[in-house]
Design a protein around this motif. Sequence first.
Motif, PDB file in Angstrom:
ATOM      1  N   ASN A  50       0.346  -1.036  -0.330  1.00 17.91           N
ATOM      2  CA  ASN A  50      -0.040  -0.066  -0.452  1.00 17.91           C
ATOM      3  C   ASN A  50       0.749   1.127   0.358  1.00 17.91           C
ATOM      4  O   ASN A  50       0.293   2.515   0.389  1.00 17.91           O
ATOM      5  CB  ASN A  50      -0.941  -0.047   0.579  1.00 17.91           C
ATOM      6  CG  ASN A  50      -1.533  -1.160   1.035  1.00 17.91           C
ATOM      7  OD1 ASN A  50      -2.572  -1.508   0.052  1.00 17.91           O
ATOM      8  ND2 ASN A  50      -2.148  -1.484   2.502  1.00 17.91           N
ATOM      9  N   SER A  51       2.009   1.624   0.255  1.00 15.27           N
ATOM     10  CA  SER A  51       2.830   1.989  -0.149  1.00 15.27           C
ATOM     11  C   SER A  51       2.804   3.486  -1.102  1.00 15.27           C
ATOM     12  O   SER A  51       2.785   2.182  -2.500  1.00 15.27           O
ATOM     13  CB  SER A  51       4.617   1.635   0.375  1.00 15.27           C
ATOM     14  OG  SER A  51       5.064   3.256  -0.671  1.00 15.27           O
ATOM     15  N   THR A  55       2.093   2.386  -5.477  1.00  9.88           N
ATOM     16  CA  THR A  55       0.674   2.381  -5.986  1.00  9.88           C
ATOM     17  C   THR A  55       1.021   3.366  -6.757  1.00  9.88           C
ATOM     18  O   THR A  55      -0.298   4.208  -7.791  1.00  9.88           O
ATOM     19  CB  THR A  55       0.236   2.318  -4.727  1.00  9.88           C
ATOM     20  OG1 THR A  55       0.484   3.878  -3.894  1.00  9.88           O
ATOM     21  CG2 THR A  55      -0.068   1.332  -4.238  1.00  9.88           C
ATOM     22  N   THR A  56       1.982   4.495  -7.275  1.00 12.90           N
ATOM     23  CA  THR A  56       1.951   5.466  -6.942  1.00 12.90           C
ATOM     24  C   THR A  56       3.018   5.687  -7.932  1.00 12.90           C
ATOM     25  O   THR A  56       3.691   6.648  -9.475  1.00 12.90           O
ATOM     26  CB  THR A  56       1.183   6.938  -6.870  1.00 12.90           C
ATOM     27  OG1 THR A  56      -0.079   6.449  -5.521  1.00 12.90           O
ATOM     28  CG2 THR A  56       1.026   8.581  -7.089  1.00 12.90           C
ATOM     29  N   MET A  57       3.708   6.237  -7.479  1.00  9.49           N
ATOM     30  CA  MET A  57       5.205   6.378  -7.820  1.00  9.49           C
ATOM     31  C   MET A  57       5.866   6.063  -9.282  1.00  9.49           C
ATOM     32  O   MET A  57       6.229   5.974  -9.870  1.00  9.49           O
ATOM     33  CB  MET A  57       6.077   7.000  -6.599  1.00  9.49           C
ATOM     34  CG  MET A  57       5.693   7.947  -5.983  1.00  9.49           C
ATOM     35  SD  MET A  57       7.332   8.112  -4.785  1.00  9.49           S
ATOM     36  CE  MET A  57       8.411   9.339  -4.930  1.00  9.49           C
ATOM     37  N   LEU A  58       5.948   4.910  -8.947  1.00  8.86           N
ATOM     38  CA  LEU A  58       5.869   3.360  -9.468  1.00  8.86           C
ATOM     39  C   LEU A  58       5.498   3.746 -11.025  1.00  8.86           C
ATOM     40  O   LEU A  58       5.865   3.632 -12.155  1.00  8.86           O
ATOM     41  CB  LEU A  58       6.465   2.181  -9.283  1.00  8.86           C
ATOM     42  CG  LEU A  58       7.133   0.947 -10.086  1.00  8.86           C
ATOM     43  CD1 LEU A  58       8.567   1.619  -9.928  1.00  8.86           C
ATOM     44  CD2 LEU A  58       7.101  -0.258  -9.333  1.00  8.86           C
ATOM     45  N   PRO A  59       4.473   3.012 -10.942  1.00  9.37           N
ATOM     46  CA  PRO A  59       3.118   3.502 -11.820  1.00  9.37           C
ATOM     47  C   PRO A  59       3.475   4.415 -12.895  1.00  9.37           C
ATOM     48  O   PRO A  59       3.406   4.199 -14.505  1.00  9.37           O
ATOM     49  CB  PRO A  59       1.599   2.835 -12.356  1.00  9.37           C
ATOM     50  CG  PRO A  59       2.352   3.316 -10.400  1.00  9.37           C
ATOM     51  CD  PRO A  59       3.288   3.034  -9.600  1.00  9.37           C
ATOM     52  N   ALA A  60       3.649   5.941 -11.950  1.00  9.50           N
ATOM     53  CA  ALA A  60       3.832   7.118 -12.491  1.00  9.50           C
ATOM     54  C   ALA A  60       5.251   7.175 -13.463  1.00  9.50           C
ATOM     55  O   ALA A  60       5.250   8.311 -14.512  1.00  9.50           O
ATOM     56  CB  ALA A  60       3.402   8.363 -12.375  1.00  9.50           C
ATOM     57  N   GLY A  61       6.240   6.127 -13.554  1.00 10.38           N
ATOM     58  CA  GLY A  61       7.506   6.890 -13.649  1.00 10.38           C
ATOM     59  C   GLY A  61       8.496   7.286 -13.427  1.00 10.38           C
ATOM     60  O   GLY A  61       9.146   7.874 -14.071  1.00 10.38           O
ATOM     61  N   PHE A  62       7.695   7.176 -11.549  1.00  8.05           N
ATOM     62  CA  PHE A  62       9.286   8.580 -11.027  1.00  8.05           C
ATOM     63  C   PHE A  62      10.491   7.600 -11.195  1.00  8.05           C
ATOM     64  O   PHE A  62      11.540   7.882 -11.463  1.00  8.05           O
ATOM     65  CB  PHE A  62       8.524   8.432 -10.116  1.00  8.05           C
ATOM     66  CG  PHE A  62       9.257   9.235  -9.074  1.00  8.05           C
ATOM     67  CD1 PHE A  62       9.094  10.443  -9.042  1.00  8.05           C
ATOM     68  CD2 PHE A  62      10.485   8.998  -8.392  1.00  8.05           C
ATOM     69  CE1 PHE A  62       9.716  11.503  -8.468  1.00  8.05           C
ATOM     70  CE2 PHE A  62      10.777  10.066  -7.627  1.00  8.05           C
ATOM     71  CZ  PHE A  62      10.884  11.468  -7.842  1.00  8.05           C
ATOM     72  N   PHE A  63      11.103   6.171 -10.949  1.00  6.21           N
ATOM     73  CA  PHE A  63      11.187   5.649 -11.229  1.00  6.21           C
ATOM     74  C   PHE A  63      12.070   5.014 -13.212  1.00  6.21           C
ATOM     75  O   PHE A  63      12.955   4.138 -13.178  1.00  6.21           O
ATOM     76  CB  PHE A  63      11.710   4.494 -10.931  1.00  6.21           C
ATOM     77  CG  PHE A  63      11.574   4.872  -8.713  1.00  6.21           C
ATOM     78  CD1 PHE A  63      12.022   5.312  -8.359  1.00  6.21           C
ATOM     79  CD2 PHE A  63      10.090   4.694  -8.555  1.00  6.21           C
ATOM     80  CE1 PHE A  63      11.848   6.190  -7.181  1.00  6.21           C
ATOM     81  CE2 PHE A  63       9.667   5.535  -7.014  1.00  6.21           C
ATOM     82  CZ  PHE A  63      10.862   6.005  -6.592  1.00  6.21           C
ATOM     83  N   ASP A  64      11.678   6.034 -13.398  1.00  5.21           N
ATOM     84  CA  ASP A  64      11.748   4.733 -14.990  1.00  5.21           C
ATOM     85  C   ASP A  64      13.237   5.036 -15.606  1.00  5.21           C
ATOM     86  O   ASP A  64      14.425   5.850 -15.352  1.00  5.21           O
ATOM     87  CB  ASP A  64      10.897   5.241 -16.289  1.00  5.21           C
ATOM     88  CG  ASP A  64       9.691   4.952 -16.367  1.00  5.21           C
ATOM     89  OD1 ASP A  64       9.504   4.262 -15.411  1.00  5.21           O
ATOM     90  OD2 ASP A  64       8.537   5.830 -17.168  1.00  5.21           O
TER      91      ASP A  64
END
Length: 375
Positions: A50-51, A55-64
């Motif tokens: 639930n982090s 849930t948000t940063m990884l799918p939004a491409g923050f670590f692409d």
Amino acid sequence: MLKGIYLTLLIGPGVPIPAPQVLVDALSNIQVTNSKDRSGFQISFLTGKNSSIVTTMLPAGFFDPITTRVILIATLNGIPNVIMDGLVTNHQLGPSNEPGKSTLTITGEDLSLAMDIIDMIIPYPAMPEVGIINLILAKYAFLGIVPLVIPPIISLIQSPTETWRTQPKMTDRAYIKQLASKCGYLFFVEAGPFPGQSIAYFGPDVNVPVPQPALTVNMDGATNVESISFSLDGLAKKVRIYTIMDPITKKIPIPIPVPNINLFKPPMGARPTPPSKIEFATDVAQADATEAAQGILGFLLNNSAAVSGSGSLDVLRYQYILRSRMMVGVRGAGITYDGMYFVDSVTHNIKPGEYKQSFTLSRDGVISNTPFVLT
């Protein structure tokens, strides 16, 4: 992080920004390696299902990969040290059945990675090495990369009516390294000295002649390293014999023995290691005088050191962040291996409440030729 030691993490797609608090709280481990060739990093975060990291940063491409830039700054006693400025190359998610034990690990390299993405074929007619390198590096100024290009001692300029240099379908980094190898030079991109700025160095293998505080072993309360060891490679030094044709008839072979001495790195030892091998070069026999001289000079500038050392230290006890491509003294190891060394590589291992470094050293010769080292 520790008393007197603070870590700053800037991360984000395109332009890095201070890491969100959720990333700071989840930070588990950081490893940064600085060496003569290239630098890299690996950062691990503890997450849960639930982090917002998952849930948000990884799918939004923050670590692409490629688009995400990371800057790490370690501040010791008020002095900031930029230990990494690079791009993410991959990320790995390791889910766990235990709550809060899942891990997200991002891995990356220094900004020279941006020069190693696209293969190009580019002609450079009637241009010396300095002009070619500066022209290539100008494309990466938007990343804050500042070129520091040292002209080759022997520069080769070809007439455009006969032939010219061409980048033969390879990346910019690969082509620059190829030119550096021919000149006996190195090419690397080093983070700093200011956040968001890096230096692209093309030049001889020269360590910054500023000694760092000595690494001290076996001296009771003055000891500041956890471990250190040394070795002497008797096969490291060699003599290479170059055979060139006389410049008049081009038929009479002239052998030229070249000793294993680095012109830009003094031995640092009062008793240099003698060469134990003799080899013959075959790549300059049909070359003209300028190309042959450039090849011989390249051998002189890229000789290996016979004495090497490695070890680890705790930054809190050392009271300094050891930097690569500089010099450092060693004391307490005995008359044979005490003295000054070149720092070849440093690995930063950072965890909450802990900052340790492992390092490798080198020099040529044993027995110190300096009366003391900086403490």
